[in-house]
Structures are given as structure tokens and as C-alpha cells.
Write a protein that holds these residues in place. Structure first.
Motif, short mmCIF file in Angstrom:
data_model
loop_
_atom_site.label_atom_id
_atom_site.label_comp_id
_atom_site.label_asym_id
_atom_site.label_seq_id
_atom_site.Cartn_x
_atom_site.Cartn_y
_atom_site.Cartn_z
N ILE A 123 0.85 -1.20 0.00
CA ILE A 123 0.00 0.00 0.00
C ILE A 123 0.88 1.25 0.00
N SER A 124 1.90 1.24 0.83
CA SER A 124 2.81 2.39 0.94
C SER A 124 3.54 2.65 -0.39
N GLN A 125 4.01 1.59 -1.03
CA GLN A 125 4.71 1.75 -2.30
C GLN A 125 3.79 2.35 -3.36
N LEU A 126 2.54 1.89 -3.40
CA LEU A 126 1.61 2.42 -4.39
C LEU A 126 1.29 3.89 -4.11
N LYS A 127 1.14 4.25 -2.84
CA LYS A 127 0.87 5.65 -2.49
C LYS A 127 2.01 6.54 -2.96
N LYS A 128 3.26 6.08 -2.76
CA LYS A 128 4.42 6.86 -3.21
C LYS A 128 4.41 7.03 -4.71
N LYS A 129 4.11 5.95 -5.44
CA LYS A 129 4.05 6.03 -6.90
C LYS A 129 2.94 6.99 -7.34
N SER A 130 1.80 6.90 -6.69
CA SER A 130 0.67 7.78 -7.03
C SER A 130 1.03 9.23 -6.79
N GLU A 131 1.68 9.51 -5.67
CA GLU A 131 2.08 10.88 -5.36
C GLU A 131 3.05 11.43 -6.40
N ARG A 132 3.99 10.60 -6.86
CA ARG A 132 4.94 11.05 -7.89
C ARG A 132 4.21 11.36 -9.19
N ILE A 133 3.26 10.54 -9.55
CA ILE A 133 2.50 10.77 -10.78
C ILE A 133 1.70 12.07 -10.67
N ILE A 134 1.05 12.28 -9.53
CA ILE A 134 0.25 13.49 -9.34
C ILE A 134 1.15 14.72 -9.36
N GLN A 135 2.30 14.66 -8.70
CA GLN A 135 3.24 15.79 -8.69
C GLN A 135 3.75 16.07 -10.10
N SER A 136 4.06 15.03 -10.82
CA SER A 136 4.55 15.20 -12.18
C SER A 136 3.48 15.85 -13.05
N ARG A 137 2.27 15.38 -12.94
CA ARG A 137 1.17 15.92 -13.74
C ARG A 137 0.91 17.37 -13.36
N ASN A 138 0.95 17.68 -12.06
CA ASN A 138 0.72 19.05 -11.60
C ASN A 138 1.80 19.99 -12.11
N SER A 139 3.05 19.53 -12.10
CA SER A 139 4.14 20.40 -12.57
C SER A 139 4.03 20.63 -14.08
N ARG A 140 3.56 19.63 -14.83
CA ARG A 140 3.37 19.82 -16.28
C ARG A 140 2.23 20.79 -16.55
N ASN A 141 1.19 20.73 -15.74
CA ASN A 141 0.04 21.61 -15.94
C ASN A 141 0.32 23.05 -15.56
N GLN A 142 1.34 23.27 -14.72
CA GLN A 142 1.68 24.63 -14.29
C GLN A 142 2.56 25.35 -15.30
N THR A 143 3.15 24.63 -16.23
CA THR A 143 4.03 25.27 -17.20
C THR A 143 3.29 25.70 -18.42
#
Length: 111
Positions: free
Chosen positions: A91-111
Motif C-alpha cells: 500500500i505504501s509503495q503504491l501511495k508513493k508512486k501515485s504521489e509522484r504521478i500526481i506531482q509530475s502531472r501538476n508540474s506539467r500543468n503549471q508550465t
């Protein structure tokens, strides 16, 4: 997942596996583990409840693979703890992966 040196396939996000895990925990919640030390029938019943827990999740015969012919409450509790720790790690590993994906998507949307 490895429990008592037995490798078991477990995916905490496979829908069927999640359903079986929930059912196994429901069955454990229904069992009264509060017994006096040394009450052989209670200890045997508690072990059987934990054997059923593993068989419900992984299929019939899994408890036999994990425990062999041994009926030890301490061994059963250790196996449950191992399961819970490894489940939590997935569960912890998946949460970390999900957070990285969300952060990556958010940073792409801000540019």
C-alpha cells in the motif's frame, strides 16, 4: 509475499484479492480470540481461524503450505503479522508512486 519461507502471490490492488482479504478479515473479526492461556480448545480454534484466513485469501491448502502440521498460536500470530506488514508495504509503495504521478502531472500543468 513470503510467509514462513513460503512464497505467495499477493497483489494488494487486485480486485479479487482485495475482496478475499476483506472477507478473511471479516471472518477474523467474528472470532473471539480472548481466551484464557492454556485453554487448548480455544487455542486450536484460534489457529483454525487463522488457517482459514490464509486459505480464504490465497486458496484452499495455503495454510497447510505455510504451517505444515504445526498448530502453534504463536506461529499463526507471527504469520498474520508478517502478512499485515507486507500488505502495508505494498500500500505504501503504491501511495508513493501515485504521489509522484500526481506531482509530475501538476508540474506539467503549471508550465
Amino acid at each position: 509475499m513470503i510467509i514462513n519461507d513460503v512464497e505467495l502471490e499477493y497483489d494488494a490492488f487486485d480486485v479479487g484479492m482485495v475482496e478475499r482479504t476483506e472477507k478473511a478479515y471479516e471472518n477474523l473479526r467474528d472470532f473471539d480470540f480472548d481466551s484464557e492461556n492454556g485453554d487448548i480448545k480455544k487455542l486450536r480454534s484460534a489457529c483454525q481461524a487463522l488457517f482459514d484466513f490464509f486459505d480464504t485469501i490465497f486458496g484452499d491448502g495455503t495454510a497447510k503450505k505455510i504451517f505444515g502440521d504445526k498448530v502453534s498460536f504463536a506461529l499463526c500470530v507471527d504469520a498474520l503479522e508478517t502478512f499485515e506488514n507486507q500488505h502495508a508495504e505494498q500500500i505504501s509503495q503504491l501511495k508513493k508512486k501515485s504521489e509522484r504521478i500526481i506531482q509530475s502531472r501538476n508540474s506539467r500543468n503549471q508550465t
